[in-house]
Scaffold this active site. Structure first.
Site, PDB file in Angstrom:
ATOM      1  N   ASP A 190      -9.979  -0.515   0.036  1.00  0.00           N
ATOM      2  CA  ASP A 190      -8.970   0.536   0.231  1.00  0.00           C
ATOM      3  C   ASP A 190      -7.917   0.461  -0.666  1.00  0.00           C
ATOM      4  O   ASP A 190      -7.432  -0.794  -1.187  1.00  0.00           O
ATOM      5  CB  ASP A 190      -8.068  -0.068   1.583  1.00  0.00           C
ATOM      6  CG  ASP A 190      -7.188   0.920   2.086  1.00  0.00           C
ATOM      7  OD1 ASP A 190      -6.446   1.481   1.250  1.00  0.00           O
ATOM      8  OD2 ASP A 190      -6.627   0.797   3.369  1.00  0.00           O
ATOM      9  N   TYR A 230       0.692   9.004  -0.113  1.00  0.00           N
ATOM     10  CA  TYR A 230       2.028   9.036  -0.262  1.00  0.00           C
ATOM     11  C   TYR A 230       2.822   7.725  -0.583  1.00  0.00           C
ATOM     12  O   TYR A 230       3.788   7.931  -0.603  1.00  0.00           O
ATOM     13  CB  TYR A 230       2.272   9.490   1.403  1.00  0.00           C
ATOM     14  CG  TYR A 230       1.675   8.362   2.266  1.00  0.00           C
ATOM     15  CD1 TYR A 230       2.374   7.147   2.689  1.00  0.00           C
ATOM     16  CD2 TYR A 230       0.767   8.769   3.087  1.00  0.00           C
ATOM     17  CE1 TYR A 230       1.860   6.220   3.579  1.00  0.00           C
ATOM     18  CE2 TYR A 230       0.030   7.822   3.967  1.00  0.00           C
ATOM     19  CZ  TYR A 230       0.815   6.905   4.296  1.00  0.00           C
ATOM     20  OH  TYR A 230       0.161   5.826   5.256  1.00  0.00           O
ATOM     21  N   LYS A 231       1.994   6.784  -1.243  1.00  0.00           N
ATOM     22  CA  LYS A 231       2.679   5.522  -1.606  1.00  0.00           C
ATOM     23  C   LYS A 231       2.808   5.648  -2.856  1.00  0.00           C
ATOM     24  O   LYS A 231       3.734   6.596  -3.471  1.00  0.00           O
ATOM     25  CB  LYS A 231       1.762   4.396  -1.240  1.00  0.00           C
ATOM     26  CG  LYS A 231       1.609   4.088   0.488  1.00  0.00           C
ATOM     27  CD  LYS A 231       0.857   2.974   0.464  1.00  0.00           C
ATOM     28  CE  LYS A 231       0.573   2.696   1.974  1.00  0.00           C
ATOM     29  NZ  LYS A 231       1.549   2.596   2.793  1.00  0.00           N
ATOM     30  N   PHE A 280      -5.345  -4.998   6.224  1.00  0.00           N
ATOM     31  CA  PHE A 280      -4.314  -3.793   6.763  1.00  0.00           C
ATOM     32  C   PHE A 280      -4.652  -3.636   8.137  1.00  0.00           C
ATOM     33  O   PHE A 280      -5.918  -2.853   8.215  1.00  0.00           O
ATOM     34  CB  PHE A 280      -4.255  -2.580   6.130  1.00  0.00           C
ATOM     35  CG  PHE A 280      -3.001  -1.613   6.699  1.00  0.00           C
ATOM     36  CD1 PHE A 280      -1.967  -1.950   6.279  1.00  0.00           C
ATOM     37  CD2 PHE A 280      -3.371  -0.538   7.277  1.00  0.00           C
ATOM     38  CE1 PHE A 280      -0.553  -1.287   6.548  1.00  0.00           C
ATOM     39  CE2 PHE A 280      -2.256   0.275   7.549  1.00  0.00           C
ATOM     40  CZ  PHE A 280      -0.827  -0.095   7.175  1.00  0.00           C
ATOM     41  N   ARG A 312      10.239  -7.152   2.293  1.00  0.00           N
ATOM     42  CA  ARG A 312       9.154  -6.367   1.166  1.00  0.00           C
ATOM     43  C   ARG A 312       9.717  -5.558   0.307  1.00  0.00           C
ATOM     44  O   ARG A 312      10.571  -4.571   0.754  1.00  0.00           O
ATOM     45  CB  ARG A 312       7.941  -5.899   1.904  1.00  0.00           C
ATOM     46  CG  ARG A 312       6.847  -5.649   1.015  1.00  0.00           C
ATOM     47  CD  ARG A 312       5.702  -4.936   1.941  1.00  0.00           C
ATOM     48  NE  ARG A 312       5.919  -3.668   2.419  1.00  0.00           N
ATOM     49  CZ  ARG A 312       4.946  -2.922   2.530  1.00  0.00           C
ATOM     50  NH1 ARG A 312       3.760  -3.148   2.546  1.00  0.00           N
ATOM     51  NH2 ARG A 312       5.533  -1.648   3.130  1.00  0.00           N
TER      52      ARG A 312
END
Length: 410
Positions: free
Chosen positions: A195, A220-221, A124, A369
């Site tokens: 991560d 928040y995911k 990322f 995605r």
């Protein structure tokens, strides 16, 4: 299979009752929980209670009366149950990026004489930026070395201080073997930082079982804590107290309310706190984590694999010859809870899908995605999403002018 078969699967899904605990707009198939999780119905009431009662009436006494001061550790202990950690190994604090800076700096200090941070080219970007910034700050010939995912083990060497990886690739959904890569890093004398932003809350993670050294992740995911929710940081118990993290803040002090002029780090995971926590954000995150803890992680994973497998099968069968190519690992055991397809007009295709109520996202340069949160995605949503994608491609609806303009957030 026809749509009725997917409806039948929903009727026997043991996780189906949890869908009603989320506020989902009618007519929307929300396949972007890997960017921002959906809103639990109970969150608004919880945050309102904190605002009106705890803040509005009890004011500053709530730090003691409602134990605001311990919320970062309390919520951290709950997240620990989702990621295979023990109480006292996880705390909620700041953002994912800041937490990465903390543990990466600490890990480098624990490996003096080694100057290489090893990661993969497809990690990322923010994680790579943090590493770049730390390398620039430290000087002393530190290096960020990037290799292909398949070359990570061979790239480990006597100069490697840290292996820094995201467990689930944000573009393709490919999963790293955490236990194997952690063992390889440690055999080379390095430390491993993971991560978990695209795995916590949707995969059965086992940090302690893998003997991981450090981990970070966002709230928040798949944890559904809300936009900008605070992140979490994991430090294995065996490493706590070995070296202080570099951001000396008053809540990480051993005795914050002594207001001493010099810093003395707290014992244990509390040292990884820095500034005053956002209590409203913590309350929203805790509400969502409590909801997630009602689910069985093995059932979540099984449903995730079934949803993604069904979506791949349907799209490849019904959209054959329409310019899509699978970018996600075909083996269910090697992918997270997302599916990515490449298409040369992927941005416009995704905008056309969103306009029809199928919400995924675009990742440059060419990926559509789709994230599948097993808590609230139904099997019938998979069928409907695949049919909508087929229609957008067959009709060329993506060619409309309004779908060509790129917004600031994609």
């Amino acid at each position: 299979m026809q749509r009725e078969a997917f409806e039948a699967l929903d009727r026997i899904d043991p996780l189906a009752p949890l869908r009603d605990k989320f506020l989902l707009p009618p007519g929307v198939i929300y396949l972007d929980g890997n960017s921002l999780g959906a809103l639990p119905r109970s969150t608004a009431a919880r945050v309102s209670r904190v605002i009106e009662k705890e803040w509005g009436e009890d004011l500053i006494t709530s730090w003691n009366r409602h134990d605001w001061i311990a919320m970062p550790q309390r919520v951290g202990d709950k997240i620990a149950r989702l990621i295979g950690a023990n109480a006292g190994e996880v705390v909620v604090a700041e953002s994912t990026s800041i937490n990465l800076f903390k543990v990466l700096a600490a890990a480098l200090k624990m490996r003096p004489g080694r100057r290489v941070i090893l990661s993969e080219k497809e990690n990322f970007p923010t994680d790579l930026y943090i590493a770049e910034g730390l390398v620039d700050l430290l000087g002393q010939h530190y290096t960020l070395r990037l290799v292909a995912a398949d070359d990570l083990e061979q790239a480990l060497g006597a100069d490697t201080a840290v292996l820094m990886l995201t467990q689930v690739n944000f573009r393709t959904g490919a999963i790293h073997d955490m236990a194997a890569l952690t063992a390889a890093a440690q055999a080379a004398g390095a430390l491993a930082i993971w991560d978990l932003s695209h795995s916590a809350g949707v995969l059965p993670v086992n940090l302690d079982g893998a003997l991981a050294d450090f981990a970070i992740g966002c709230g928040y995911k798949y944890l559904n804590g809300g936009p900008g929710a605070p992140a979490f940081v994991y430090v294995a118990a065996r490493h706590q107290g070995q070296t202080p993290q570099p951001l000396f803040g008053w809540l990480g002090h051993a005795a914050p309310f002594e207001f001493a002029a010099s810093y003395r780090p707290a014992a244990g995971i509390r040292q990884h706190l820095v500034g005053t926590s956002s209590i409203l954000a913590l309350a929203a995150l805790e509400e969502a984590v409590d909801l997630l803890l009602q689910a069985d992680l093995a059932q979540l994973r099984a449903k995730s694999q079934a949803l993604t497998e069904a979506f791949i099968t349907l799209v490849e069968a019904r959209c054959a010859g329409l310019g899509l190519s699978l970018a996600t690992p075909r083996d269910p055991a090697r992918r997270g809870s997302q599916v990515s397809f490449a298409h040369e007009q992927s941005y416009a295709v995704m905008q056309a899908l969103i306009a029809r109520g199928v919400v995924g996202d675009f990742r440059a340069p060419d990926l559509l995605r789709f994230g599948f949160s097993p808590l609230y995605i139904r099997y019938v949503d998979v069928w409907d999403a695949a049919e909508t994608l087929r229609d957008v491609l067959v009709t060329g609806a993506w060619r409309r002018p309004e779908f060509q303009h790129r917004a600031a957030v994609t």
